[in-house]
Scaffold this active site. Sequence first.
Site, short mmCIF file in Angstrom:
data_model
loop_
_atom_site.label_atom_id
_atom_site.label_comp_id
_atom_site.label_asym_id
_atom_site.label_seq_id
_atom_site.Cartn_x
_atom_site.Cartn_y
_atom_site.Cartn_z
N CYS A 58 14.09 15.64 -17.57
CA CYS A 58 14.15 14.55 -16.58
C CYS A 58 13.02 13.56 -16.86
O CYS A 58 13.20 12.34 -16.79
CB CYS A 58 13.97 15.10 -15.16
SG CYS A 58 15.06 16.45 -14.70
N HIS A 80 12.29 9.19 -16.99
CA HIS A 80 11.74 8.62 -15.76
C HIS A 80 10.22 8.60 -15.67
O HIS A 80 9.67 8.29 -14.63
CB HIS A 80 12.36 9.34 -14.56
CG HIS A 80 13.85 9.16 -14.51
ND1 HIS A 80 14.45 7.94 -14.26
CD2 HIS A 80 14.86 10.04 -14.71
CE1 HIS A 80 15.76 8.08 -14.31
NE2 HIS A 80 16.04 9.33 -14.58
N CYS A 99 22.72 13.62 -13.69
CA CYS A 99 21.69 13.44 -14.71
C CYS A 99 21.74 14.57 -15.72
O CYS A 99 21.63 14.34 -16.93
CB CYS A 99 20.30 13.38 -14.07
SG CYS A 99 19.90 11.76 -13.40
#
Lengths: 281, 114
Positions: free
Chosen positions: A195, A199, A242
């Site tokens: 992740c 980000h 995601c």
Amino acid sequence: MTKHGFLLATLVLAGAALPIGPVTAATPEEEQAAFQAYFKQRFPNVPEDEFKNGTYAIDPVTRENWEAIEEFPPYENAISQGETLWNTPFADGQGYADCFPDGPAIMGRYPHWDRERGLVMTLPLALNACRTAHGETPLKYKKGPIADLLAYIAFESRGQITQVEIPEDDPRALAAYEQGKRFYFARRGQLNFACGHCHLATSGARLRTETLSPAYGHTTHWPVYRSDWGEMGTLHRRFAGCNEQVRAKAFEPQGEEYRNLEYFLTYMNNGLELNGPGARK
Amino acid sequence: MITTKRGDGYGLAAGVLAALLPLGAAWSETPDRAQALAGIEAAEAARQRADSVGGEWRDTAAMIARARELAEAGRYPDAIELADQAKRQGELGYDQALGEQNADFPAYVLDRSR
């Protein structure tokens, strides 16, 4: 090489160039401070209270479109339907207000560590616990009525501040936080991405026509009407999406993995104002 | 050879056949149903092993399902090829999950605050 192949190769190379690995141990407080400081340094011109707006805090072009969308918010129907659901009694004559006497403005209390159950309690889980306690069938967790209920609660909770606590006297809470953190930074799927790859260090970069949003602000505005979905969806629906984008098998919404992930990520966002429901591309 | 006795002709034919038999056996080693099913079973085992540590990849189960369809349709070489790819995905997903079980904040975030 096709355009798609080139994009994938670029992503993989970018991922390889951004090692995510263990560093010396830090407390959750230190990690939260470092996380927030990182984004403030990365986007020095973004006022802190703007991070709750996600990509629209850092990209003026998409912000203009978003502000136009917000003039007639696509989540308004969900708020209305959620209010109806909230006020409709169960078969036993009780209702959500009996489970949540301080409701509906209760979004700021979740997620929290539930000492009695020994798990991270999220708002959707609590809503379904209320339903089953009153003989109702639980709602599905990704979209539909649960998203409507959450939209109403989120709207009524606007202005509350994210304030997740990790109780120091219960090591299980810290363990849940650590599991959520490991999930966030673990590479997964065929694309071998965590992740954090999209980000953190590449937030603000372009991925085709999209601007990768900063993780700081990711938990403030749920549920969301996503143009891509054409409907409302929950935070765990987005987590699943995601994961699938990096070609990993998604986990069950409201399963332990995503609840711990939500616990970690929301803790990272402590101090930010809640402004859900939201609209996103 | 034209003047050869009939009996000798049979002998020659038998010899030729004997010589070709091993070659024929090699030609017949195209994958069969049993091999395809074994490959699919191995892929499924690898998928389940990856799933047991949270490392299953998105498409592995679909690839195995497709391999089953191909096997049912008698396309054994295609089924085996796809099952082998799925098996490899399972192995890689398992290794990936184990390798990432101590994932943590990257130094470029934490070190800045120190």
